[in-house]
Design a protein around this motif. Structure first.
Motif, short mmCIF file in Angstrom:
data_model
loop_
_atom_site.label_atom_id
_atom_site.label_comp_id
_atom_site.label_asym_id
_atom_site.label_seq_id
_atom_site.Cartn_x
_atom_site.Cartn_y
_atom_site.Cartn_z
N VAL A 3 0.86 -1.17 0.00
CA VAL A 3 0.00 0.00 0.00
C VAL A 3 0.90 1.23 0.00
O VAL A 3 1.73 1.40 0.90
CB VAL A 3 -0.94 0.02 1.22
N ILE A 4 0.75 2.04 -1.02
CA ILE A 4 1.62 3.19 -1.21
C ILE A 4 0.77 4.45 -1.15
O ILE A 4 -0.19 4.59 -1.90
CB ILE A 4 2.33 3.11 -2.58
N SER A 5 1.14 5.36 -0.27
CA SER A 5 0.39 6.61 -0.11
C SER A 5 1.25 7.77 -0.55
O SER A 5 2.41 7.87 -0.14
CB SER A 5 -0.01 6.81 1.36
N GLN A 6 0.67 8.63 -1.36
CA GLN A 6 1.39 9.81 -1.83
C GLN A 6 0.66 11.07 -1.39
O GLN A 6 -0.57 11.13 -1.41
CB GLN A 6 1.50 9.82 -3.36
N LYS A 7 1.45 12.08 -1.03
CA LYS A 7 0.90 13.38 -0.69
C LYS A 7 1.75 14.46 -1.34
O LYS A 7 2.99 14.35 -1.31
CB LYS A 7 0.91 13.60 0.83
N THR A 30 13.51 -2.17 -0.26
CA THR A 30 14.88 -1.76 -0.51
C THR A 30 14.93 -0.59 -1.48
O THR A 30 15.66 0.37 -1.26
CB THR A 30 15.68 -2.94 -1.08
N MET A 31 14.17 -0.70 -2.56
CA MET A 31 14.27 0.31 -3.61
C MET A 31 12.91 0.96 -3.86
O MET A 31 11.89 0.30 -3.91
CB MET A 31 14.80 -0.32 -4.90
N MET A 32 12.96 2.26 -4.01
CA MET A 32 11.78 3.03 -4.39
C MET A 32 12.12 3.80 -5.65
O MET A 32 13.28 4.17 -5.86
CB MET A 32 11.35 3.98 -3.26
N PHE A 33 11.13 4.03 -6.46
CA PHE A 33 11.34 4.66 -7.76
C PHE A 33 10.37 5.83 -7.92
O PHE A 33 9.24 5.77 -7.46
CB PHE A 33 11.10 3.66 -8.88
N TRP A 34 10.83 6.82 -8.62
CA TRP A 34 9.97 7.95 -8.96
C TRP A 34 9.85 8.04 -10.48
O TRP A 34 10.86 8.06 -11.20
CB TRP A 34 10.54 9.26 -8.41
N ILE A 90 1.97 14.09 -13.75
CA ILE A 90 1.69 13.21 -12.62
C ILE A 90 3.03 12.63 -12.19
O ILE A 90 3.79 12.12 -13.03
CB ILE A 90 0.73 12.07 -13.01
N TYR A 91 3.31 12.68 -10.91
CA TYR A 91 4.54 12.09 -10.38
C TYR A 91 4.13 10.87 -9.56
O TYR A 91 3.31 10.97 -8.65
CB TYR A 91 5.30 13.11 -9.54
N LEU A 92 4.71 9.74 -9.91
CA LEU A 92 4.31 8.48 -9.26
C LEU A 92 5.47 7.84 -8.54
O LEU A 92 6.58 7.72 -9.08
CB LEU A 92 3.77 7.50 -10.30
N CYS A 93 5.19 7.40 -7.35
CA CYS A 93 6.13 6.64 -6.54
C CYS A 93 5.84 5.16 -6.77
O CYS A 93 4.69 4.75 -6.88
CB CYS A 93 5.93 6.99 -5.07
#
Lengths: 115, 115
Positions: A3-7, A30-34, A90-93
Motif C-alpha cells: 500500500v503506497i500513499s502519496q501526498k 529496498t528500492m523506491m522509484f519515482w 503526474i509524479y508516481l512513486c
C-alpha cells in the motif's frame, strides 16, 4: 502487494516555486522509484531512491531539479524545484516489495499543475 | 537497453465485444513483462505479469496475455469488455538482472468502450 500513499494527491503551483511530494509505504522496501507522466504521455523513470545512499538519476534528470530523500525503508520524498509549466505532470512513486516476485507497485500519483 | 512498442494508441470497442491490445518489446536480455491499467484520474494498477512458466497469463478483471518469445510480443486480450474497462493500458518490461527493478513502458493504448 504494497500500500503506497502519496501526498499531495493534487496541487496547483506557482511558476518558480518548489514542491515536495511524499511517498509512504506500508512495508519496508529496498528500492523506491519515482516516475513522471506528462499529460497524454507514458511513464518515464526519474530516479531510483536507495536508502542510505544518493539517488540514481536517469538520463535527462538531475539532482538540482529533482532532489530526492530516502531517510528510511518506508519513506521517500521527491522535490520538483523551480517549477515551470513544463513540469505539470503526474509524479508516481513505485516500489518492489520483498518477496513480491519481481512485481513493481505504484502509488496513486501526485497530479501537479504549474501556472 | 530496452524498448516497448504498443502498436495502437487508441482502440474503440463496443461493449461485450472482444479486445486485443498489442505489445512488442526489444531487449538484449531476458525480461519480465507486465500490463498495467490506468483508469481516468487514477494511478496505475497491475493487471497481470509474466515472470516465468506458462506463457499464457491470467490477470484481474478477466484479462489475459500471452508471451511469445520468438515474436517478442505480449498481447493483452479480453473476450468481452465492459464499460468499466474504459482506461489507458500500459505494457512494460524489466530485465531479469540486477537492474531489473526498473520498468520501461510503452506509449499506452487508450481503450474506449462504447455502449
Amino acid at each position: 502487494s504494497a500500500v503506497i500513499s502519496q501526498k499531495p494527491s493534487r496541487d496547483i503551483c506557482q511558476r518558480g516555486t518548489s514542491l515536495t511530494i511524499q511517498c509512504q509505504v506500508d512495508s519496508q522496501v529496498t528500492m523506491m522509484f519515482w516516475y513522471r507522466q506528462q499529460p497524454g504521455q507514458s511513464l518515464t523513470l526519474i530516479a531510483t531512491a536507495n536508502q542510505g545512499s544518493e539517488a540514481t538519476y536517469e538520463s535527462g534528470f538531475v539532482i538540482d531539479k529533482f532532489p530526492i530523500s530516502r531517510p528510511n525503508l518506508t519513506f521517500s520524498t521527491l522535490t520538483v524545484s523551480n517549477m515551470s509549466p513544463e513540469d505539470s505532470s503526474i509524479y508516481l512513486c513505485s516500489v518492489r516489495p520483498t518477496g513480491a516476485g519481481n512485481t513493481i507497485y505504484f502509488g496513486e500519483g501526485s497530479w501537479l499543475t504549474v501556472v | 537497453a530496452q524498448s516497448v512498442t504498443q502498436l495502437d494508441s487508441q482502440v474503440p470497442v463496443f461493449e461485450e465485444a472482444p479486445v486485443e491490445l498489442r505489445c512488442n518489446y526489444s531487449s538484449s536480455v531476458s525480461v519480465y513483462l507486465f500490463w498495467y491499467v490506468q483508469y481516468p484520474n487514477q494511478g496505475l494498477q497491475l493487471l497481470l505479469k509474466y515472470l516465468s512458466g506458462s506463457t499464457l497469463v491470467k490477470g484481474i478483471n478477466g484479462f489475459e496475455a500471452e508471451f511469445n518469445k520468438s515474436q517478442t510480443s505480449f498481447h493483452l486480450r479480453k473476450p468481452s469488455v465492459h464499460i468499466s474497462d474504459t482506461a489507458e493500458y500500459f505494457c512494460a518490461v524489466s530485465d531479469r538482472g540486477a537492474a531489473g527493478n526498473k520498468l520501461t513502458f510503452g506509449g499506452g493504448t487508450r481503450v474506449l468502450v462504447k455502449p
